[in-house]
Design a protein around this motif. Sequence first.
Motif, PDB file in Angstrom:
ATOM      1  N   TYR A  41       0.859  -1.187   0.000  1.00 16.85           N
ATOM      2  CA  TYR A  41       0.000   0.000   0.000  1.00 16.85           C
ATOM      3  C   TYR A  41       0.894   1.236   0.000  1.00 16.85           C
ATOM      4  O   TYR A  41       1.684   1.447   0.919  1.00 16.85           O
ATOM      5  CB  TYR A  41      -0.894   0.032   1.240  1.00 16.85           C
ATOM      6  CG  TYR A  41      -1.892  -1.102   1.339  1.00 16.85           C
ATOM      7  CD1 TYR A  41      -3.244  -0.882   1.112  1.00 16.85           C
ATOM      8  CD2 TYR A  41      -1.486  -2.395   1.678  1.00 16.85           C
ATOM      9  CE1 TYR A  41      -4.173  -1.918   1.219  1.00 16.85           C
ATOM     10  CE2 TYR A  41      -2.404  -3.435   1.780  1.00 16.85           C
ATOM     11  CZ  TYR A  41      -3.736  -3.187   1.551  1.00 16.85           C
ATOM     12  OH  TYR A  41      -4.642  -4.219   1.649  1.00 16.85           O
ATOM     13  N   VAL A  42       0.762   2.075  -1.028  1.00 17.41           N
ATOM     14  CA  VAL A  42       1.584   3.287  -1.131  1.00 17.41           C
ATOM     15  C   VAL A  42       0.894   4.386  -0.332  1.00 17.41           C
ATOM     16  O   VAL A  42      -0.073   5.000  -0.783  1.00 17.41           O
ATOM     17  CB  VAL A  42       1.767   3.693  -2.595  1.00 17.41           C
ATOM     18  CG1 VAL A  42       2.671   4.922  -2.686  1.00 17.41           C
ATOM     19  CG2 VAL A  42       2.336   2.536  -3.414  1.00 17.41           C
ATOM     20  N   VAL A  43       1.400   4.652   0.864  1.00 17.14           N
ATOM     21  CA  VAL A  43       0.682   5.536   1.791  1.00 17.14           C
ATOM     22  C   VAL A  43       1.213   6.961   1.826  1.00 17.14           C
ATOM     23  O   VAL A  43       0.499   7.869   2.288  1.00 17.14           O
ATOM     24  CB  VAL A  43       0.672   4.946   3.220  1.00 17.14           C
ATOM     25  CG1 VAL A  43      -0.096   3.640   3.255  1.00 17.14           C
ATOM     26  CG2 VAL A  43       2.082   4.760   3.769  1.00 17.14           C
ATOM     27  N   GLY A  44       2.447   7.204   1.372  1.00 13.45           N
ATOM     28  CA  GLY A  44       2.927   8.575   1.504  1.00 13.45           C
ATOM     29  C   GLY A  44       4.150   8.904   0.687  1.00 13.45           C
ATOM     30  O   GLY A  44       4.992   8.047   0.407  1.00 13.45           O
ATOM     31  N   PHE A  45       4.231  10.184   0.284  1.00 11.78           N
ATOM     32  CA  PHE A  45       5.410  10.746  -0.375  1.00 11.78           C
ATOM     33  C   PHE A  45       5.781  12.022   0.374  1.00 11.78           C
ATOM     34  O   PHE A  45       4.913  12.729   0.899  1.00 11.78           O
ATOM     35  CB  PHE A  45       5.116  11.114  -1.833  1.00 11.78           C
ATOM     36  CG  PHE A  45       4.741   9.962  -2.717  1.00 11.78           C
ATOM     37  CD1 PHE A  45       5.715   9.244  -3.398  1.00 11.78           C
ATOM     38  CD2 PHE A  45       3.415   9.605  -2.890  1.00 11.78           C
ATOM     39  CE1 PHE A  45       5.363   8.188  -4.225  1.00 11.78           C
ATOM     40  CE2 PHE A  45       3.054   8.556  -3.720  1.00 11.78           C
ATOM     41  CZ  PHE A  45       4.033   7.837  -4.387  1.00 11.78           C
ATOM     42  N   GLY A  46       7.070  12.338   0.395  1.00  9.86           N
ATOM     43  CA  GLY A  46       7.482  13.582   1.020  1.00  9.86           C
ATOM     44  C   GLY A  46       8.875  13.981   0.598  1.00  9.86           C
ATOM     45  O   GLY A  46       9.605  13.217  -0.036  1.00  9.86           O
ATOM     46  N   ASP A  47       9.254  15.191   0.966  1.00  9.32           N
ATOM     47  CA  ASP A  47      10.560  15.734   0.621  1.00  9.32           C
ATOM     48  C   ASP A  47      11.429  15.790   1.870  1.00  9.32           C
ATOM     49  O   ASP A  47      10.930  15.924   2.992  1.00  9.32           O
ATOM     50  CB  ASP A  47      10.393  17.139   0.030  1.00  9.32           C
ATOM     51  CG  ASP A  47      11.673  17.644  -0.603  1.00  9.32           C
ATOM     52  OD1 ASP A  47      12.472  16.808  -1.071  1.00  9.32           O
ATOM     53  OD2 ASP A  47      11.882  18.867  -0.635  1.00  9.32           O
ATOM     54  N   GLY A  48      12.741  15.691   1.684  1.00  6.29           N
ATOM     55  CA  GLY A  48      13.650  15.776   2.820  1.00  6.29           C
ATOM     56  C   GLY A  48      13.655  14.510   3.640  1.00  6.29           C
ATOM     57  O   GLY A  48      13.312  13.419   3.179  1.00  6.29           O
ATOM     58  N   ASP A  49      14.030  14.649   4.896  1.00  8.87           N
ATOM     59  CA  ASP A  49      14.120  13.497   5.790  1.00  8.87           C
ATOM     60  C   ASP A  49      12.743  13.081   6.292  1.00  8.87           C
ATOM     61  O   ASP A  49      11.862  13.919   6.515  1.00  8.87           O
ATOM     62  CB  ASP A  49      15.033  13.808   6.985  1.00  8.87           C
ATOM     63  CG  ASP A  49      16.489  13.959   6.572  1.00  8.87           C
ATOM     64  OD1 ASP A  49      16.879  13.306   5.582  1.00  8.87           O
ATOM     65  OD2 ASP A  49      17.221  14.731   7.219  1.00  8.87           O
ATOM     66  N   TRP A  50      12.585  11.782   6.485  1.00 13.30           N
ATOM     67  CA  TRP A  50      11.354  11.247   7.055  1.00 13.30           C
ATOM     68  C   TRP A  50      11.450  11.269   8.572  1.00 13.30           C
ATOM     69  O   TRP A  50      12.519  11.038   9.154  1.00 13.30           O
ATOM     70  CB  TRP A  50      11.122   9.813   6.570  1.00 13.30           C
ATOM     71  CG  TRP A  50       9.877   9.181   7.124  1.00 13.30           C
ATOM     72  CD1 TRP A  50       8.642   9.216   6.590  1.00 13.30           C
ATOM     73  CD2 TRP A  50       9.769   8.403   8.323  1.00 13.30           C
ATOM     74  NE1 TRP A  50       7.752   8.514   7.365  1.00 13.30           N
ATOM     75  CE2 TRP A  50       8.418   8.002   8.448  1.00 13.30           C
ATOM     76  CE3 TRP A  50      10.674   8.005   9.318  1.00 13.30           C
ATOM     77  CZ2 TRP A  50       7.959   7.228   9.508  1.00 13.30           C
ATOM     78  CZ3 TRP A  50      10.217   7.234  10.379  1.00 13.30           C
ATOM     79  CH2 TRP A  50       8.879   6.853  10.464  1.00 13.30           C
ATOM     80  N   MET A  51      10.340  11.537   9.216  1.00 11.78           N
ATOM     81  CA  MET A  51      10.251  11.427  10.678  1.00 11.78           C
ATOM     82  C   MET A  51       8.862  10.903  11.024  1.00 11.78           C
ATOM     83  O   MET A  51       7.917  10.994  10.225  1.00 11.78           O
ATOM     84  CB  MET A  51      10.521  12.775  11.356  1.00 11.78           C
ATOM     85  CG  MET A  51       9.592  13.898  10.942  1.00 11.78           C
ATOM     86  SD  MET A  51      10.141  15.503  11.601  1.00 11.78           S
ATOM     87  CE  MET A  51      11.627  15.749  10.622  1.00 11.78           C
ATOM     88  N   ALA A  52       8.753  10.341  12.211  1.00  9.31           N
ATOM     89  CA  ALA A  52       7.515   9.665  12.601  1.00  9.31           C
ATOM     90  C   ALA A  52       6.300  10.579  12.518  1.00  9.31           C
ATOM     91  O   ALA A  52       5.193  10.130  12.188  1.00  9.31           O
ATOM     92  CB  ALA A  52       7.659   9.087  14.015  1.00  9.31           C
ATOM     93  N   ALA A  53       6.484  11.867  12.798  1.00  8.44           N
ATOM     94  CA  ALA A  53       5.357  12.798  12.773  1.00  8.44           C
ATOM     95  C   ALA A  53       4.735  12.902  11.380  1.00  8.44           C
ATOM     96  O   ALA A  53       3.557  13.265  11.242  1.00  8.44           O
ATOM     97  CB  ALA A  53       5.807  14.174  13.261  1.00  8.44           C
ATOM     98  N   LEU A  54       5.499  12.550  10.343  1.00  5.57           N
ATOM     99  CA  LEU A  54       4.984  12.649   8.974  1.00  5.57           C
ATOM    100  C   LEU A  54       3.957  11.574   8.663  1.00  5.57           C
ATOM    101  O   LEU A  54       3.309  11.618   7.609  1.00  5.57           O
ATOM    102  CB  LEU A  54       6.146  12.580   7.980  1.00  5.57           C
ATOM    103  CG  LEU A  54       7.057  13.816   7.986  1.00  5.57           C
ATOM    104  CD1 LEU A  54       8.320  13.578   7.187  1.00  5.57           C
ATOM    105  CD2 LEU A  54       6.304  15.033   7.435  1.00  5.57           C
ATOM    106  N   ARG A  55       3.785  10.611   9.552  1.00  8.48           N
ATOM    107  CA  ARG A  55       2.709   9.633   9.362  1.00  8.48           C
ATOM    108  C   ARG A  55       1.347  10.327   9.321  1.00  8.48           C
ATOM    109  O   ARG A  55       0.394   9.787   8.760  1.00  8.48           O
ATOM    110  CB  ARG A  55       2.731   8.596  10.477  1.00  8.48           C
ATOM    111  CG  ARG A  55       3.950   7.664  10.429  1.00  8.48           C
ATOM    112  CD  ARG A  55       3.880   6.611  11.508  1.00  8.48           C
ATOM    113  NE  ARG A  55       4.997   5.686  11.429  1.00  8.48           N
ATOM    114  CZ  ARG A  55       5.827   5.424  12.424  1.00  8.48           C
ATOM    115  NH1 ARG A  55       5.672   6.032  13.612  1.00  8.48           N
ATOM    116  NH2 ARG A  55       6.814   4.557  12.276  1.00  8.48           N
ATOM    117  N   MET A  56       1.270  11.507   9.892  1.00  8.69           N
ATOM    118  CA  MET A  56       0.005  12.246   9.872  1.00  8.69           C
ATOM    119  C   MET A  56      -0.383  12.650   8.446  1.00  8.69           C
ATOM    120  O   MET A  56      -1.543  12.949   8.181  1.00  8.69           O
ATOM    121  CB  MET A  56       0.114  13.497  10.752  1.00  8.69           C
ATOM    122  CG  MET A  56       0.351  13.190  12.229  1.00  8.69           C
ATOM    123  SD  MET A  56      -1.046  12.321  12.983  1.00  8.69           S
ATOM    124  CE  MET A  56      -2.308  13.588  12.890  1.00  8.69           C
TER     125      MET A  56
END
Length: 547
Positions: free
Chosen positions: A443-458
């Motif tokens: 399941y492709v749940v997210g894309f983002g820029d820069g470093d990943w952190m747990a808060a980005l699960r939101m």
Amino acid sequence: MNLWPSSVLFPLQWLLLVFTDSTIQPVSQLQPVIAINGLFPGPLINTTTNDYVHVNVFNNLDEPLLFTWNGIQQRLNSWQDGVSGTNCPILPGTNWTYVFQTKDQIGSFFYFPSINFQKAAGGFGPIRVNNRNVIAVPFAKPDDEFDLLIGDWSFDNYKVTRSLMTDPTIAFDSIPNIMLMNGKPPFGNPQGKAFESFTVTQGNVYRFRISNVGTTLSFNFRIQNHRMLLVETEGSYTNQTILDSLDVHVGQSYSVLVTANQVDADYFIVASPKLLNATEFSSLVGVGVLHYSNSVAQPVGPLPTGPDPFDINFSIDQAKSIRWNMTTGAARPNPQGTFNVTNVTISQTFILQNSEDVIKGSPHVVVNNVSYLTIDTPLKLADQLVNGSGVYQLDAFPVQSINLNASFGVSVVTGNHKGWIELVFKNNLEFIDSWHLDGFGFYVVGFGDGDWMAALRMTYNLFDPVVRSTVQVYPGGWTAVYAFLDNPGMWNLRSQLLKNWFLGQELYIRVHDNDPNPAKERPPPENLLFCGIFNKSASLLEHHHRP
């Protein structure tokens, strides 16, 4: 909803694939190409959900061969996966039969050689898995279907290229030479004698199964004066979205419906590279023709324009818009959307970062500072015979942190059987990467820029994320997926970019169940090949059992 095609349940299919080194002229010069049954690309494997497929592979190359089924999940049966960690290679002058079931799958896939950088020489072909007649399809049956394998191509001998990539004295140029459509050069290319063309009849609807079989480049796909209805990707029906163009990343497959609703004429089909200037690299713009049956004229330019190839936001926004169709069935009677990931419990998180480094004087690609070391003994065979002892050490390398120093390693990590895993891919390189997991759809749940952190699960989409087996990761960004590890086996997790994969961007996830019940994982096949430390040691099977 439509019920098509009609099929007998669970039939056997037998295919004979003969791999040969052929010297052909895909563009302007003779070069070695891996042909299958004399064809480049190879023949279509046209099957139906739950078919048992037997593929007898004759290796007439001058070196060992394996090939893998991109996106076919090999339920309970990683013995048939066709990668170095699961299978001994098929030696020159010999043959071996793969036997697998296209269980609980539909959709568009392809196969290709998985070792020795051979994919750069071809050896790939399309796979269709059709629905059983008892399973509804969420669109009317098209008037015809076309397989369209598009990929970047290099003129260099693949054997020379693979030797140069680890030579520290050479600045290896990974930019390919041309973009091919079904093995044919672009329309109008002065070096090419042929181009790909599809004949359509005005008023009819056609399904194009598009796969990126290249080694390096993502591309944007479009058809002059025609819009596309996106309906499927790698075995999942998507929300039906009308598109002017579609980004397809290395290793990915899509189905689009195209209505021949223009006047009788010829129209350009275009695949242009991402993150490259199409004017400077004009040969890397793949061009084919949509030919109306009553047309007597050649297509009229200019080529249809697509998005700015450097506009990453366009690509990310489109990727986020590709959602799972929650109201339709898939390969099973229950709708694919009856299960979602809004409230699953994650039992493992892997954070996997790629980068380039020099190890023992040679350039390599590393995951968390570990470059995968391919060994002669398949991991799955070692698991079966000696519980992996002496071949690899389970969980010896980190999956949430980065090793202090770059090194080689046989990276095999535990995947919790019937647990949910979160995979976060971080791309530290300057091009679009693709990650693929054998044995599963994720399941492709997210894309983002820069470093990943747990808060980005939101920011994750947990309501209707699309399920697929290959996902792109943008330069300097991250991509997150969820997978349910219900398929026991030894499963390859890799970059689909051939250079990255060849230079070490991969690892294996061992999903293990101690129960020897074959309903949970199939035993080794009777024609099991032996190699490495078990060379010609079939008698070992009589003295060992599954751990």
